[in-house]
Design a protein around this motif. Structure first.
Motif, PDB file in Angstrom:
ATOM      1  N   PHE A 107       0.674  -1.373   0.031  1.00  0.00           N
ATOM      2  CA  PHE A 107      -0.078   0.010  -0.088  1.00  0.00           C
ATOM      3  C   PHE A 107       1.019   1.299   0.067  1.00  0.00           C
ATOM      4  N   THR A 144       2.216   4.641   0.834  1.00  0.00           N
ATOM      5  CA  THR A 144       2.264   5.671   1.997  1.00  0.00           C
ATOM      6  C   THR A 144       2.783   6.957   1.778  1.00  0.00           C
ATOM      7  N   ALA A 192      -3.416   3.381  -3.208  1.00  0.00           N
ATOM      8  CA  ALA A 192      -3.474   4.229  -2.277  1.00  0.00           C
ATOM      9  C   ALA A 192      -4.879   3.918  -1.379  1.00  0.00           C
ATOM     10  N   ILE A 193      -4.952   3.758  -0.434  1.00  0.00           N
ATOM     11  CA  ILE A 193      -6.152   3.402   0.214  1.00  0.00           C
ATOM     12  C   ILE A 193      -6.895   4.621   1.192  1.00  0.00           C
ATOM     13  N   PRO A 194      -7.689   4.810   1.327  1.00  0.00           N
ATOM     14  CA  PRO A 194      -8.409   5.917   2.278  1.00  0.00           C
ATOM     15  C   PRO A 194      -7.968   5.519   3.625  1.00  0.00           C
ATOM     16  N   LEU A 199      -2.503  11.374   0.506  1.00  0.00           N
ATOM     17  CA  LEU A 199      -2.802  10.708  -0.568  1.00  0.00           C
ATOM     18  C   LEU A 199      -4.219  11.053  -1.225  1.00  0.00           C
ATOM     19  N   PRO A 231      -0.351  -6.087   5.811  1.00  0.00           N
ATOM     20  CA  PRO A 231       0.023  -4.998   4.845  1.00  0.00           C
ATOM     21  C   PRO A 231      -0.501  -3.667   5.213  1.00  0.00           C
ATOM     22  N   PRO A 246      -1.076   0.031   5.977  1.00  0.00           N
ATOM     23  CA  PRO A 246      -0.303   1.013   6.624  1.00  0.00           C
ATOM     24  C   PRO A 246      -0.341   1.440   8.007  1.00  0.00           C
ATOM     25  N   VAL A 299      -0.052   4.616   9.869  1.00  0.00           N
ATOM     26  CA  VAL A 299       0.136   5.829   9.771  1.00  0.00           C
ATOM     27  C   VAL A 299      -0.388   6.653  10.930  1.00  0.00           C
ATOM     28  N   GLU A 330      -8.182  12.459   6.115  1.00  0.00           N
ATOM     29  CA  GLU A 330      -7.914  11.214   5.206  1.00  0.00           C
ATOM     30  C   GLU A 330      -8.974  10.230   5.434  1.00  0.00           C
ATOM     31  N   TYR A 339     -12.317  10.635   5.241  1.00  0.00           N
ATOM     32  CA  TYR A 339     -13.532  10.930   4.665  1.00  0.00           C
ATOM     33  C   TYR A 339     -13.233   9.886   3.214  1.00  0.00           C
ATOM     34  N   VAL A 340     -14.494   9.472   2.690  1.00  0.00           N
ATOM     35  CA  VAL A 340     -14.739   8.994   1.516  1.00  0.00           C
ATOM     36  C   VAL A 340     -16.014   9.368   0.961  1.00  0.00           C
ATOM     37  N   TYR A 349     -10.781  11.496  -0.082  1.00  0.00           N
ATOM     38  CA  TYR A 349     -10.771  10.304  -1.068  1.00  0.00           C
ATOM     39  C   TYR A 349     -12.203  10.480  -1.720  1.00  0.00           C
ATOM     40  N   LEU A 407     -13.485   4.079   8.544  1.00  0.00           N
ATOM     41  CA  LEU A 407     -13.459   5.450   7.484  1.00  0.00           C
ATOM     42  C   LEU A 407     -15.083   6.310   7.721  1.00  0.00           C
TER      43      LEU A 407
END
Lengths: 634, 344
Positions: free
Chosen positions: A427, A429, A448-450, A455, B6, B8, B10, B56, B58-59, B77, B100
């Protein structure tokens, strides 16, 4: 009295009865016992389309065929040696397939006036001499079942349903099988002690009947097959496919999200995965096929492994959404367990006629990789491969299976997960230098995931500018993006392993198949290879493609090593057209569209006809009930 | 919710220091000048930073239509998807990652015509997302066909002799589907819209907000009665939980239900405020009565018509998975080895 025990190498038994008679259960139990006995085997359940058609009618006949042997077995058997017919309709529907001189076991109790009429018999076939070509064994299976359990006071309706265990016990005796596996199964499955005892008694009663009745003088054994050492389990295609999806989730570390809708014959994959929540699997039964695929797309967008499962009509509905996934360049696996079409078609019959739909069923130039499972056991690996391609190349993938693969079972060498390559997932980052459609050397964009700051970007179905992903109507950009989308799919072929060729590596004829026809083709090819004509052995190769889009890179060179190419398919010629289109090869089509798998004998005939093209006329072939088409190159 | 390898790791941005500017994308807004969507966009851009959710997370998911161009103008997003299917895609997004914050933007055509099915089901399931429907009672993007909310007799490009379709009412459909939060507002009522957005953002479960929006090119004036200074007081009933239903100039009018369940407009001074219907967001029947108001001399209600709490779909989905995983996470190898036997 001492009875004779004969050793035979290969036997095919077909159990047939009303759909409420438990023939599938009988067949499955016999299969498991036979697998444990060390025989190689292949099965073919033949379900009716209705859940409960009116009792005793032809529409309600349910059948299960098992072919087992001390040699290698590739198909469920062209024709059964033994037919167990629990009622007149089962006899009517299946008799024509029984080998001449074959064993016919009839449940006489069911051959009454009412059932005979329902099955369309004017006279009782038992009495009118129409069964003289077979060895007929009449037994009042229902009556003997009821007798064996009468003191249990089960009630007539439930008691009668135990007759499938009687039939099972009888056939166990006939083929000298052990009963422990089934006995243990009954003990675990039936919590009610009365039902449990009834079934166990019926089973033993059937066995004892074979043992003691004068009717049966011969029983048979089928010795263990020489199976390569290893750990085996009995595996059907839908279960294997579901396991493969779970495996892909484990190999990639991604969470499995299944968005799906019930449809025959794919529903079992949903049932299987819905019971696997301890694997972190989320299953979502959507309101329709379109919501199913859309939810999977949304899940992939959020960083899960989005899967959807369906059959032909569902794939048709999903077309627009798959196109969206192509534009979004997100991983998505669309499983199509093909059935006879078109439209509603024949839901419980097998066919492989969705290949063209998988290749082209979307508006615009919309390339989608296509992977096909080749057998029940292969469905496990095909599922992993489809997921690998989807994730690695950021693309939807259509995984084709079919009704035969889904429901047929075979002994399967259990794989070692530690030996299967991991699927790499990265993914994005890093904010620096990020652009939604900036591509690597495989032309793959970043995932690139929400939830990842920095991003934030918008994607959608409108044509987009390469690299930035902004909406673009620019002429040159559309041409560029169209080519990139096509090339990205072509590049999948860069990483495919060399194509496996069975039989001769070059020579007179290459038979190319795809999907669930593997066994019949392999058996047919072997039969012809091992039967020299006029002292001359024909050199025949067999390729069963797993990758249909893109084709493997070595396929063109392989085809050139043979004088002729034959493509047997259960449709009206689809792979053959793709091969001819792509490679300008003079491939011959052998197409059968009956909602039934190939028989080994049909493949043999088609191969022989292709090797001696002038010997068999078109009329001759058509009278055998199959169609063969030689496409002319102009 | 435990995540596999996997994903991320963050650090989230600080949700307290966000401004409208950060939420505004660099794309030039392409709606027609005078379109009601501009006002809605402005309020959403103003309100989103205040909800305490890092940008980040929000979708925005939309379908097809003028409404559905919305995500391009926010720097979050976003997915601009296919006609009618945004709620289904959004369900997948939320189910896959419940952390999300998912918003769906749709229109009366996208959401109630082709998307009617998915609209009903997302509300029925109570997936935790906010669903904004810009209802302009017309198909704008395809240049002026009637929509499922256009009135009977509407003369449009595809109905030159007048529409013969009876319209559906989005609020009624939402209530029929079992929606847990239903609100209505107007594109030009800035403060009211902001409050509806705020209430929606706080709701756990599907929050449906219908926004009457003026398409000045293809259906100009559809809501003039509700927005024009002269007529709005008598045409709009602003409901608030716990408050009696009053409207009109000086709030002199009120609503009562007569003995045969017919809503009646009454003069408050005459009947007394204590006889008026009192709005109760938690009462389904109250919302149902309100949903049938509008036209025939009765005002159109705006505000939060219904708001109840029920476990949301993805919460229950994740809960089931968590409980199963806690009993012992499965391994594929052990599943493969089950019911197997060894040869040789």
């Amino acid at each position: 009295m001492s009875k004779v025990v004969e050793t035979v190498s290969t036997v095919a038994i077909r159990f047939a009865g009303d759909s409420g008679d438990g023939m599938q259960l009988t067949g499955t139990q016999f299969t498991e016992t036979t697998a444990l006995a060390g025989n190689d085997l292949s099965t073919f359940p033949d379900f009716p389309a209705e859940i409960r058609a009116p009792a005793g009618t032809l529409a309600g006949v349910s059948g299960f065929q098992i072919n087992f042997s001390s040699e290698a077995v590739y198909t469920p058997g062209d024709a059964p040696d033994v037919l167990v017919a629990m009622n007149p309709a089962a006899l009517k529907a299946n008799l024509r397939d029984l080998k001449a001189g074959g064993m016919l076991i009839l449940n006489t109790e069911a051959f009454n006036a009412k059932n005979l009429e329902r099955a369309g018999y004017a006279k009782n076939p038992v009495d009118d001499g129409s069964l003289t070509a077979y060895r007929v064994f009449q037994a009042d299976i229902t009556g003997m079942t009821l007798k064996s359990i009468e003191d249990l006071k089960l009630g007539n309706r439930l008691a009668v349903r135990c007759k499938n265990f009687f039939a099972l016990g009888l056939v166990y005796w006939l083929y000298n099988r052990e009963m422990q596996h089934t006995e243990k199964w009954v003990e675990e499955k039936f919590k009610d002690p009365v039902l449990r005892d009834a079934n166990l008694r019926a089973l033993k009663a059937g066995y004892n009947f074979g043992e003691t009745a004068e009717l049966f003088q011969i029983s048979y054994t089928v010795r263990e097959a020489k199976i390569a050492p290893g750990k085996y389990k009995n595996m059907s295609g839908n279960e294997a496919l579901g396991l493969g999806l779970l495996a892909a989730s484990e190999l990639s570390g991604l969470e499995l999200f299944l968005g799906t809708y019930p449809i025959t014959p794919a529903s079992d994959i949903l049932h299987f995965l819905a019971s696997k929540k301890s694997f972190g699997v989320k299953t979502f039964q959507a309101e329709d096929e379109i919501a199913a695929v859309c939810s999977a797309i949304g899940a992939s967008y959020a960083g899960a492994l989005g899967i959807t499962t369906t059959s032909g009509p569902g794939l048709a509905l999903k077309g627009e959404a798959i196109g969206l996934a192509v534009m979004l360049e997100l991983p998505l696996v669309v499983v199509d367990v093909q059935r006879a079409g078109p439209s509603t078609g024949m839901p419980t019959k097998t066919e492989q006629a969705d290949l063209m739909q998988a290749m082209f069923g979307r508006n615009g130039e919309c390339p989608v990789p296509v992977v096909a499972a080749r057998s029940p056991g292969d469905a496990f690996f095909a599922a992993i491969e489809a997921c690998r391609i989807a994730i690695t190349h950021m693309t939807p993938v259509i995984l084709l299976s079919d009704g035969f693969i889904a429901n047929s079972a075979e002994p399967w060498l259990v794989p070692d997960m530690s030996k299967i390559p991991r699927i790499d997932v990265k993914f994005r980052t890093e904010k620096e230098g990020f652009a939604p459609y900036l591509r690597d050397d495989k032309l793959v964009r970043p995932w690139a995931i929400p939830g990842v700051p920095g991003l934030e970007h918008r994607i959608g179905g409108l044509e987009k500018q390469n690299i930035t992903g902004n909406i673009s109507y620019d002429a040159a950009n559309h041409a560029l993006m169209s080519k990139i989308r096509a090339e990205r799919v072509e590049k999948i072929a860069d990483d495919l392993p060399p194509t496996e060729i069975g039989g001769d590596q070059e020579g007179d004829l290459l038979v190319i198949g795809w999907g669930g026809t593997t066994g019949a083709i392999r058996a047919g090819v072997e039969r012809v290879r091992n039967a020299p004509v006029r002292g001359e052995r024909r050199r025949i190769g067999h390729v069963q493609l797993r990758h249909l889009n893109p084709f493997p890179k070595d396929l063109e060179a392989i085809m050139k090593r043979y004088k002729r190419v034959l493509v047997p398919e259960l449709n009206m010629g689809q792979l053959v057209k793709l091969l001819r289109m792509r490679y300008l090869v003079e491939a011959t089509s052998y197409a059968k569209i009956e909602g039934m798998p190939f028989k080994e004998s049909e493949i043999v005939d088609a191969i022989r006809a292709e090797l001696e093209p002038r010997a068999a006329s078109r009329d001759e072939l058509e009278s055998r009930g199959s169609s063969r088409e030689k496409l002319e190159v102009s | 919710m435990t995540r596999l390898i996997p994903y991320p790791q963050v650090r989230q941005t600080d949700a307290t220091a966000q401004t409208k500017k950060e939420f505004t994308s660099d794309q030039e807004v392409r709606w027609c000048p005078g379109c009601g969507d501009y006002a809605i966009l402005a309020q959403v851009q103003r309100m989103l930073p205040t909800f305490g959710v890092p940008r980040e997370k929000y979708v925005f998911v939309s379908g097809i239509g003028c409404s559905s161009r919305f995500p391009y103008y926010l720097d979050t997003y976003g997915i601009h998807s296919i006609h009618g299917r945004a709620p289904a895609i959004a369900t997948g997004v939320k189910a896959a990652n419940p952390e999300l914050t998912v918003w769906v933007v749709t229109g009366d055509g996208d959401g109630l015509s082709i998307g009617g099915n998915h609209f009903m089901h997302v509300l029925r399931r109570n997936v935790d997302l906010k669903l904004l429907m810009f209802n302009n009672q017309i198909y704008g993007l395809t240049k002026g066909q009637y929509s499922p909310t256009s009135p009977l007799g509407k003369k449009a490009k595809s109905t030159p002799m007048g529409s013969i379709d009876y319209p559906a009412d989005p609020v009624s459909v939402a209530l029929g589907a079992g929606a847990t939060f239903v609100a209505r507002t107007l594109d030009v009522h800035v403060k009211h819209q902001q409050e509806m957005l705020r209430r929606a953002s706080l709701h756990k479960g599907t929050a449906f907000v219908e926004i009457y929006q003026n398409c000045n090119i293809f259906n100009d004036g559809a809501f003039t009665k509700l927005t024009d200074k002269e007529t709005q007081a008598d045409s709009v009933l602003e409901v608030e939980h716990g408050k009696p239903m009053r409207f009109g100039k000086d709030r002199s009018k009120g609503i009562v239900l007569d003995g045969r369940l017919h809503p009646q407009v009454v003069d408050v001074a005459t009947v007394g405020e204590d006889t008026l219907l009192v709005h109760d967001e938690t009462n389904e029947l109250c919302a149902l009565v309100l949903s049938r108001l509008g036209g025939d001399g009765l005002p159109t209600p705006i505000g939060v018509l219904k708001s109840i709490q029920k476990p949301s779909y993805e919460a229950m989905l994740c809960d089931q998975v968590e409980r199963a995983v806690q009993k012992g996470r499965g391994s594929v190898q052990s599943l493969l080895d089950e019911d197997s036997w060894v040869v040789g």
